[in-house]
Design a protein around this motif. Structure first.
Motif, short mmCIF file in Angstrom:
data_model
loop_
_atom_site.label_atom_id
_atom_site.label_comp_id
_atom_site.label_asym_id
_atom_site.label_seq_id
_atom_site.Cartn_x
_atom_site.Cartn_y
_atom_site.Cartn_z
N PHE A 1 64.78 110.47 47.01
CA PHE A 1 65.53 109.20 47.04
C PHE A 1 64.62 108.05 46.58
CE2 PHE A 1 66.35 105.25 49.34
CZ PHE A 1 67.66 104.97 48.95
N TYR A 2 63.41 107.97 47.15
CA TYR A 2 62.51 106.87 46.82
C TYR A 2 62.03 106.96 45.36
CZ TYR A 2 62.29 105.00 51.53
OH TYR A 2 62.62 104.41 52.73
N LYS A 3 61.80 108.16 44.89
CA LYS A 3 61.35 108.33 43.52
C LYS A 3 62.39 107.82 42.53
CE LYS A 3 59.32 111.81 40.44
NZ LYS A 3 58.01 111.18 40.31
N GLN A 4 63.66 108.10 42.82
CA GLN A 4 64.73 107.62 41.95
C GLN A 4 64.91 106.10 42.10
OE1 GLN A 4 68.53 109.45 42.67
NE2 GLN A 4 69.51 108.47 40.92
N LYS A 5 64.84 105.62 43.32
CA LYS A 5 65.06 104.19 43.57
C LYS A 5 64.00 103.33 42.89
CE LYS A 5 65.58 100.80 47.30
NZ LYS A 5 65.66 100.59 48.77
N TYR A 6 62.74 103.80 42.90
CA TYR A 6 61.64 102.99 42.37
C TYR A 6 61.10 103.53 41.05
CZ TYR A 6 61.76 100.76 46.93
OH TYR A 6 62.16 100.08 48.05
N GLN A 7 61.92 104.30 40.36
CA GLN A 7 61.49 104.88 39.09
C GLN A 7 61.14 103.82 38.07
OE1 GLN A 7 64.44 107.48 37.40
NE2 GLN A 7 63.06 108.29 35.85
N GLU A 8 61.95 102.79 37.99
CA GLU A 8 61.72 101.72 37.01
C GLU A 8 60.41 100.98 37.30
OE1 GLU A 8 63.91 97.61 35.48
OE2 GLU A 8 65.08 99.17 36.50
N GLN A 9 60.18 100.65 38.58
CA GLN A 9 58.94 99.94 38.94
C GLN A 9 57.72 100.80 38.67
OE1 GLN A 9 61.76 100.04 40.67
NE2 GLN A 9 61.95 98.33 42.13
N ASP B 1 53.65 107.86 40.55
CA ASP B 1 54.78 107.43 41.37
C ASP B 1 54.30 106.75 42.65
OD1 ASP B 1 53.77 109.66 42.65
OD2 ASP B 1 55.47 110.94 42.17
N LEU B 2 53.24 105.96 42.52
CA LEU B 2 52.61 105.33 43.69
C LEU B 2 53.56 104.37 44.40
CD1 LEU B 2 50.10 104.93 45.40
CD2 LEU B 2 49.31 103.20 43.76
N TYR B 3 54.34 103.62 43.64
CA TYR B 3 55.25 102.65 44.26
C TYR B 3 56.22 103.36 45.20
CZ TYR B 3 57.10 97.88 44.32
OH TYR B 3 57.44 96.61 44.70
N ALA B 4 56.81 104.46 44.74
CA ALA B 4 57.77 105.20 45.56
C ALA B 4 57.10 105.73 46.82
CB ALA B 4 58.38 106.34 44.75
N ARG B 5 55.89 106.28 46.69
CA ARG B 5 55.20 106.86 47.83
C ARG B 5 54.82 105.79 48.86
NH1 ARG B 5 53.83 112.12 46.97
NH2 ARG B 5 54.06 112.86 44.83
N VAL B 6 54.37 104.65 48.37
CA VAL B 6 53.97 103.57 49.28
C VAL B 6 55.18 103.00 50.00
CG1 VAL B 6 53.03 101.23 49.37
CG2 VAL B 6 51.86 103.00 48.05
N MET B 7 56.29 102.85 49.31
CA MET B 7 57.50 102.30 49.94
C MET B 7 58.05 103.25 51.00
SD MET B 7 57.83 99.32 48.79
CE MET B 7 59.38 99.01 49.64
#
Length: 402
Positions: free
Chosen positions: A254-262, A362-368
């Motif tokens: 879910f997070y990977k898809q949500k923050y893919q653009e960032q 995919d650091l943004y997704a993992r951190v969020m």
């Protein structure tokens, strides 16, 4: 070797496999197992569990990764059947070409008995899959009542190092969860998985971890008060590992898809920055004080930071980030011999620099995902600061770095 010789067979190849930095990021479990007479039976249990997981059990005498004494086995090699139907024939090739093993798409697991311990080490394959599989192999030893007696109990008068304590706590918790609470916890997880809001899922997971942790501490029938209380903090990590091994892939997807653009924007910007600036130029651009501009360029901190992508347990993810900063502080004081990193004004430029050079795409997704989980725990207020600083670094790189 004599039939009654109980000294384990250890080759240079064996030690390289378990200690080589190339495989350091791969999952490993170490189980205390001191009753040597039951070793053959224990390996048979592991074999049966491996067959259930669709692994081929390799016992090729010509394979460098497998050794067998005249009476008792001390090492096995497992290769996933579905992906390598001719695993036995491929073993010698894989053993010769160790340089490609960690990058292979095939799941390869080695089980080794060494000095009163059974080590289960993944050498290749997807991290989450191999982590789940080696835990199942470990549990095949611990669920059996006869084997439970072989897990040594330590009390307050026993001197244990932190690694032994953590491993012992995990072994004890997994036995407890599988034997007594497996149905209740799994039923609760099935309900959590149906919750449409991910943040609500994380709240419920935190409540389940906390309630299970407290219940285990209070349950004298299973974990005696005689047990060394230094184990208690590690119980929660073990519970998180048990639960997140079943939930992390769904949550992270879910997070990977949500923050893919960032994540894509940050990654592209980082590559652009690295191409046009040297490390020293970067230090100056970020206004890092000269006393902290170490000529070693914080390489060890970057190496620790990269391990963040291989850890799926919240408390261990936080520990990885804390270790990263500990290495950075140590390098700073080693360089200037006088000034430590005290203020946020000193630390933030280094965190931004480390974020630029980490190889996590995919650091943004993992951190969020980590932030959304730990915000449920008020005791982690100070630990959340480093998560916030990495978020600030990502946003700065993406939006403000010109």
């Amino acid at each position: 070797m004599q039939e009654d010789d109980q000294s384990p067979i250890i080759t240079q190849t064996d030690m390289e496999l378990f200690n080589n930095e190339q495989f350091a990021h791969m999952p490993q479990i170490v189980i205390p197992f001191e009753n040597y007479e039951l070793l053959e039976k224990a390996f048979k249990q592991i074999e049966n569990a491996a067959l259930d997981l669709q692994y081929a059990v390799i016992q090729d005498e010509n394979a460098r990764l497998y050794k067998e004494s005249t009476s008792k086995r001390r090492q096995l090699m497992l290769i996933q059947k579905e992906r390598i139907p001719l695993g036995r024939k491929l073993t010698s090739y894989i053993c010769r070409d160790q340089s490609n093993m960690s990058q292979s798409k095939y799941c390869i697991i080695v089980i080794k008995y060494v000095y009163g311990q059974i080590k289960i080490k993944a050498l290749s394959g997807a991290i989450q899959i191999t982590q789940d599989h080696i835990q199942i192999l470990a549990n095949s030893l611990q669920i059996n009542q006869e084997k439970r007696e072989q897990i040594k109990e330590f009390h307050d008068d026993v001197d244990l190092n932190p690694y032994q304590i953590e491993q012992l706590a995990q072994n004890m918790i997994y036995r407890y969860l599988y034997q007594e609470q497996n149905n209740r916890i799994n039923q609760k997880l099935l309900i959590i998985k149906t919750e449409p809001q991910v943040k609500k899922q994380l709240q419920e997971i935190y409540k389940l971890v906390t309630a299970t942790h407290q219940g285990i501490i209070n349950d004298n029938n299973h974990l005696s008060k005689r047990q060394n209380q230094s184990l208690f903090p590690f119980y929660k990590i073990a519970i998180e590992r048990y639960i997140f091994s079943q939930m992390y892939q769904q949550l992270f997807a879910f997070y990977k898809q949500k923050y893919q653009e960032q994540d894509l924007a940050v990654w592209n910007k980082k590559q652009e920055i690295i191409k046009r600036m040297t490390q020293v130029e970067m230090f100056n651009f970020l206004e890092l004080k000269k006393v902290y501009q170490s000529p070693n360029l914080y390489k060890n901190s970057i190496k620790i930071f990269n391990q963040f992508t291989f850890v799926n347990i919240p408390q261990q993810q936080i520990q990885t980030l804390q270790n990263m900063m500990s290495y950075a502080r140590s390098e700073a004081i080693d360089f200037n011999k006088q000034y430590e990193l005290f203020s946020m004004d000193d630390e933030l430029p280094i965190i931004i620099y480390l974020t630029v050079y980490t190889s996590i795409e995919d650091l943004y997704a993992r951190v969020m995902l980590l932030e959304d989980y730990v915000r449920n725990d008020p005791s982690l207020e100070s630990e959340r600061r480093i998560i916030t600083n990495i978020k600030v670094s990502l946003d700065y790189i993406n939006k403000e770095w010109n």
